[in-house]
Write a protein that holds these residues in place. Structure first.
Motif: not given
Lengths: 557, 197
Positions: A38-40, A117-118, A122, A533
């Protein structure tokens, strides 16, 4: 309520834990971390990596089709598969290359630039990636099974349409995440007027997709139902070209090139160590390019205007022509003009810091501009270019130009994405090679267009035959040979660039410090690579270029 | 290559306040949905014009059950009122009324779907028999999908709003916005498909 996921990926932690166990376990856990991330930054890289591979395949198709066009006998490729190959090439240029590359860079970088942060939603962004990838695979499988526009296998034609629908749903989901991020996840103090140029272009590009692609999706719903059950309203499989052809050509695709325009607008102040002058005008310039999204609402293949006619007819043609062919050109001129103004104002700040991202971005912007100029000329009926291969030349300039711009963006933000600086001496020649490839691939088709070589998105074998028969055989062959060579050079560029990325990604090259290019936007204040993040601590933004005053070589205004 | 050596010392900020992310996301989805329905109706009108210009009948000999389609229109606008009631009750922390409003919203959405199913059965349009079938099912089917998505949204909103802090529940506003969009979209479909035919 917040839907920002600020936890680091659980799988990432698991990957670290498993690192010492065994290489195999580490590989699988690492792969799982990528698949479920889920890290962009990772989602963006998935889009960009897939887009580069798909672009490579598309350029190879371009080489093969260029060879076929250049061959007077047209016997190099199987005649039965040419129709599908042409379509795979056109679909590849748009849905497999320019869109995922631009969108991927936006997903990877825009939240960083915003101090978020995201990315917003996501998981939806990741789902969008898989839907796009699945749709692309289905589309290509359908083309391989005699589907597509004018295809002979009804089920494969249905699959082609369904694949397109799935791709569009995925792209819409991801574009929605980008637009929502820019509108809602900005750091404290970052008003819309302080949004970085690239993030602004990502917003306009995402909004453009949200406006344009649903229109295409609606047409595909009709086409699918009609083709599957009735084949009465839309001309069967051959009629598909009439209804979706606009999405594979200029001016509609110019909106997908917006992230590349944003990279260029971002690079001028960095290179010339100067604040962006007239930010509002620059924003307006980028937004003007985005007007092409509205071309989708007309679902028209060509916006033509005839000068040799009476007033009413002229005005009927001139209004959409100016809107969808003129305004984007004006927008690009504004971005380029402000870039030059930045350069002029920055001359007093010492020697400009010309780096490979700037070269990529500048050349990309110019190529896109040549494509938009081509689109402008294409619509002038008196030039008799409509229906010729001139349109393909314009499309190639926009797609390959946008590719160069996105490549520049990848090189620029690589330190933040995976903590490495790509070797300047190896990257810079690729920008020049890409320029040569783009010019060779696109410019000869402009000339061939004036020689009346037929073009467009072919709907049947007769269209393909027309596209392969060249009126002036001798000179026509020459231009097609040049274009074929251009595709080849572009394929080499993409291959070499992907190789460099892979090498850098696996740990080769120098680790990057926080701000290797001297950027002024807030992402350059976090560590390289940026943590999961993005920021250890949320910062307050007080100006559009918050790091300008803090850099040792920046000149306070 | 590096051009900067200074330490970046931007002032730390407090945790950013929520900026109604779900509401904005829903608004963007509604904008996309508007383009979808608008584009489809534009194609409908274009093809209708072609058929009529060629001397054909549109919609052939099918009789549209106007009562059902009109009731659907009233239902979907009534549904908006209940969705807005949920927003009002939620902002006052009134859990019972929020639950009631969301429940009625879901009920009306089911009623809408039921009415659409009635129209399908009553008109008995054959999708493969003529030019009208595919067009009809494409437009009304897409509208039906929008309402089904709204029903899912209502269900999710019910669980999230009632399971969390009711007063801060942004999802209720976003949910109501979605239904306003659905009502507007159906109004256009109703006018083009069921009234002007």
């Amino acid at each position: 309520m917040t839907t920002i996921d600020i936890r680091p990926d659980a799988a990432d932690t698991a990957a670290d834990d498993a690192h010492s166990d065994s290489a195999v376990a580490s590989f699988f856990v690492g792969a799982a971390a990528w698949i479920t991330t889920t890290d962009h930054k990772r989602i963006g890289r998935l889009f960009v990596g897939s887009g580069l591979l798909a672009l490579l395949a598309t350029t190879v198709l371009g080489v093969l089709l260029g060879l076929e066009r250049a061959d007077d006998a047209n016997t190099l490729l199987n005649a039965d598969s040419l129709l599908q190959m042409f379509q795979a090439y056109r679909v590849g240029l748009v849905f497999a290359a320019i869109i995922p590359l631009g969108l991927g860079l936006s997903i990877a970088v825009a939240p960083l630039q915003l101090g978020a942060r995201s990315i917003a939603f996501p998981r939806l962004a990741l789902t969008g990636f898989y839907a796009w990838l699945g749709g692309l695979v289905l589309t290509m499988v359908a083309l391989g099974r005699n589907g597509g526009i004018g295809g002979g296998d009804d089920q494969a034609v249905d699959l082609f349409l369904a694949g397109h629908g799935l791709m569009i749903v995925g792209l819409l989901a991801s574009a929605g995440c980008v637009a929502t991020s820019v509108l809602t996840t900005r750091a404290p103090g970052m008003t819309m007027r302080r949004v970085p140029m690239f993030a602004w272009s990502a917003l306009i590009g995402a909004l453009g997709m949200l406006l344009a692609l649903p229109v295409l999706f609606g047409a595909i719903i009709y086409l699918f139902l009609d083709h599957r059950y009735a084949q009465l309203n839309f001309g069967g499989s051959e009629g598909i070209a009439t209804w979706i052809g606009w999405a594979l050509s200029t001016p509609a695709i110019v909106v997908f090139a917006l992230p590349a325009v944003g990279v260029a607008a971002e690079m001028f102040p960095v290179t010339f160590r100067q604040r962006q002058p007239l930010r509002g005008v620059a924003f307006a310039g980028i937004a003007l390019v985005g007007v092409t999204a509205l071309a989708a609402t007309t679902q028209q293949l060509v916006f033509d205007v005839t000068f040799d006619t009476d007033g009413t007819t002229f005005i009927k043609g001139a209004v959409p022509f100016i809107l969808f062919s003129g305004l984007p050109l004006l927008g690009l001129a504004v971005v380029l003009g402000l870039g030059l103004l930045t350069a002029k104002q920055g001359m007093g700040n010492g020697r400009p810091h010309i780096s490979s991202p700037f070269v990529f971005a500048l050349l990309g912007l110019k190529m896109i501009a040549i494509g938009v100029i081509g689109n402008f000329l294409y619509g002038i009926t008196d030039l008799e270019l409509i229906g010729t291969v001139f349109e393909e030349g314009a499309t190639l300039f926009v797609v390959y130009g946008a590719t160069l711009g996105v490549m520049g963006g990848i090189v620029f933000w690589a330190p933040k994405l995976w903590g490495r600086v790509l070797p300047e001496k190896q990257v810079l020649p690729l920008a020049v090679l890409g320029l040569v490839g783009t010019l060779l691939a696109g410019a000869p088709l402009y000339v061939a267009g004036f020689l009346d070589q037929a073009g467009g998105v072919p709907a049947n074998d007769a269209d393909v035959a027309a596209m392969l028969s060249i009126g002036d055989v001798t000179s026509g062959s020459l231009w097609n040979i040049l274009s074929f060579a251009g595709h080849g050079v572009m394929a080499l560029t993409v291959l070499a660039f992907a190789g460099l990325l892979l090498k850098s990604f696996t740990g080769a090259g120098d680790p990057a410090d926080e701000n290797p290019f001297g950027g002024y936007t807030i992402e350059w204040g976090t560590s390289s690579p940026a943590p999961a993040n993005n920021y250890e601590q949320v910062v307050t933004v007080t100006s559009p270029e918050p790091l300008f005053e803090t850099t040792s070589e920046g000149s306070p205004s | 290559m590096s051009t900067s050596t200074a330490v970046f010392e931007l002032p730390p900020a407090p945790a950013p306040a929520p900026r109604r992310q779900l509401l904005v996301g829903t608004a963007l989805a509604c904008a996309a949905g508007t383009m979808l329905i608008g584009g489809m109706l534009a194609i409908w009108v274009l093809l209708r014009e072609r058929v009529v210009d060629a001397g054909g009948r549109f919609p052939i000999d099918y009789i549209i059950p106007e009562v059902a389609s009109n009731v659907m229109l009233m239902t979907i606008w009534a549904l908006c009122i209940f969705a807005q009631w949920a927003v009002y009750s939620g902002s006052r922390g009134d859990r019972a009324h929020t639950a009631l409003a969301l429940g009625v919203t879901a009920l009306l959405a089911i009623a809408f779907i039921n009415a659409q199913a009635f129209i399908y059965v009553d008109m008995a349009v054959e999708i493969s028999a003529d030019y009208y079938g595919a067009l009809f099912y494409a437009v009304t089917g897409t509208m039906l999908a929008i309402v089904v998505a709204g029903l899912v949204y209502t269900t999710v909103a019910t669980f999230r709003a009632l399971g969390g802090r009711l007063r801060e529940s942004e999802i209720l506003s976003a949910h109501a916005l979605y239904w306003y969009f659905a009502a507007a979209a159906y109004s256009a479909v109703w006018f083009v498909v069921y009234v002007t035919k």
